[in-house]
Design an enzyme around this catalytic site. Structure first.
Site, mmCIF file in Angstrom:
data_model
loop_
_atom_site.group_PDB
_atom_site.id
_atom_site.type_symbol
_atom_site.label_atom_id
_atom_site.label_comp_id
_atom_site.label_asym_id
_atom_site.label_seq_id
_atom_site.Cartn_x
_atom_site.Cartn_y
_atom_site.Cartn_z
ATOM 1 N N TYR A 1 0.853 -1.193 0.000
ATOM 2 C CA TYR A 1 0.000 0.000 0.000
ATOM 3 C C TYR A 1 0.885 1.239 0.000
ATOM 4 O O TYR A 1 1.849 1.307 0.766
ATOM 5 C CB TYR A 1 -0.908 0.015 1.246
ATOM 6 N N GLU A 55 -3.467 7.533 -4.093
ATOM 7 C CA GLU A 55 -3.271 6.226 -3.456
ATOM 8 C C GLU A 55 -3.030 5.131 -4.497
ATOM 9 O O GLU A 55 -3.695 5.087 -5.518
ATOM 10 C CB GLU A 55 -4.545 5.921 -2.663
#
Ligand code: GDP
Ligand code: MN
Length: 377
Positions: A101, A189
């Site tokens: 992530y 993101e």
């Protein structure tokens, strides 16, 4: 404004972040064609502006163009969390060794952007954040200095990224920071950023949320707004100048003032209910604005009760009451309405509503309790 995955990844690519080859399709035939062009395995990805598409069955791997076409047919017929899928992204399938992530958002408390990373990326990142927050590395970025390479290396170290990927990782972190700043984003993101079987880093998913107040500086980005898949209610609300955000609960909220609207939502939750929306009808709301707001609230089939919380300052209670009645003339609904009305001309307002079969309350706590109770029945 949220961007689709394919739009976010196109932006990422401009800032040097490696993304899979692929294109967006609106029909299954197009998906077939793209899969044929790409050759080999592809992934068919629903383009809807919500997270968790994978878990909802909106991300599927296809071994050949025929399968791509079949899966695209299925996915294009789906609704994900209430949003119809109008487009799919057909990407070359990545062979994934590991999912990382990597994201940037604003940390309001620190008054700085923060870059976050985790070796436990992928579809369960929310769980990771909740249950094992220590697995998420955070580095604040000085907005004047920007992201420094040593900070990106600190993050790589923090998530135990093998050394051979550091150079590529620093490049990607820098690219993500530049994309975040240059687009005036609130969120940028990559989840997952993957290590592929052949040892490369690749942004397999992308998400950007742009600051609406900065969109005037980015006409090219503003053009990316997808009216098709925005909640119809939010489009309607924008037309009437109402601040409206659709939520998942069943108690519709009609409130004047953003702070009062937040308080109302909190109190509904305090008494065990869930708000169906945030809505600020603003000061001096006229009858037709109230009617529009009520129409928007009631267009949500989840709504089982409506709570009006009106503080009459500039807004006059009798005017709001007349707006509610005008709206009910037009809409005809059995959804129960609970009203708390105080301030300017509240007495006149209550008088008007007393005849209209509405549940009244003198405090917000009482109103919230009544709304929660009627929504349950
Ligand atoms: P999200 O569920 O909306 O976040 O959609 P993602 O694009 O992140 O996809 C969800 C999951 O599907 C990823 O975490 C991967 O595990 C898997 N996935 C997505 N793309 C690929 C791909 O190209 N190859 C493989 N093997 N898995 C993929
Ligand atoms: Mn994802």
């Amino acid at each position: 404004m949220k961007l689709h995955e394919y739009q976010s990844k196109q932006i990422f690519a401009r800032y040097g972040i490696p993304i899979p080859r692929g294109r967006v399709a609106a029909t299954a035939q197009e998906a077939y064609q793209i899969a044929e062009e790409l050759g080999g395995r592809v992934v068919i990805k629903s383009q809807v502006l919500v997270g968790g598409r994978g878990k909802a069955g909106g991300i599927r791997l296809a071994n050949n163009p025929k399968e791509a076409e079949e899966l695209a047919t299925q996915i294009l017929g789906m609704e994900i969390k209430g949003l119809p899928v109008r487009k799919v992204l057909v990407d070359e399938a990545a062979r994934i060794e590991k999912e990382i992530y990597l994201g940037i958002t604003n940390d309001r408390a620190a008054r700085k952007p923060v870059m976050m990373a985790s070796a436990a990326g992928g579809v369960d990142i929310e769980e990771v954040a909740r249950e094992t927050p220590e697995k998420i590395v955070r580095v604040h970025i000085d907005p004047l200095l920007g992201l420094k390479d040593y900070q990106a290396r600190d993050i790589a170290l923090g998530i135990d990224l093998p050394r051979e990927h550091w150079k590529a990782f620093v490049q990607i972190a820098r690219g993500l920071w530049e994309a975040y700043v240059c687009c005036d984003a609130n969120l940028a993101e990559i989840n997952p950023l993957v290590i592929t079987a052949d040892g490369r880093l690749l942004a397999v998913d992308g998400k950007m949320v742009l600051d609406d107040n900065a969109l005037y500086r980015h006409p090219d980005l503003a053009e990316m707004r997808d009216l098709d898949v925005e909640a119809q209610s939010e489009i309607e609300a924008r037309k009437y100048g109402l601040s409206f955000i659709k939520l998942d609960g069943n108690i519709g909220c009609m409130v004047n003032g953003a702070g009062l609207a937040m308080t109302t939502m909190d109190i509904i939750k305090l008494f065990g209910g869930e708000p169906a929306n945030f809505l600020d009808i603003g000061g001096g709301a006229s009858a037709d604005k109230v009617a529009a707001a009520l129409r928007i609230i009631l267009s949500d089939p989840n709504v089982k009760a409506v709570l009006f919380n009106v503080f009459g300052g500039i807004t006059r209670g009798d005017e709001v009451a007349r707006g509610i009645l005008a709206a009910l003339e037009e809409i005809k609904t059995n959804v129960p309405m609970v009203i708390r009305l105080v301030g300017t001309n509240a007495e006149e307002g209550r008088q008007i509503l007393a005849n209209a079969n509405m549940i009244t309350a003198s405090t917000l706590a009482e109103a919230a309790q009544k709304a929660v109770a009627v929504a349950k029945n």
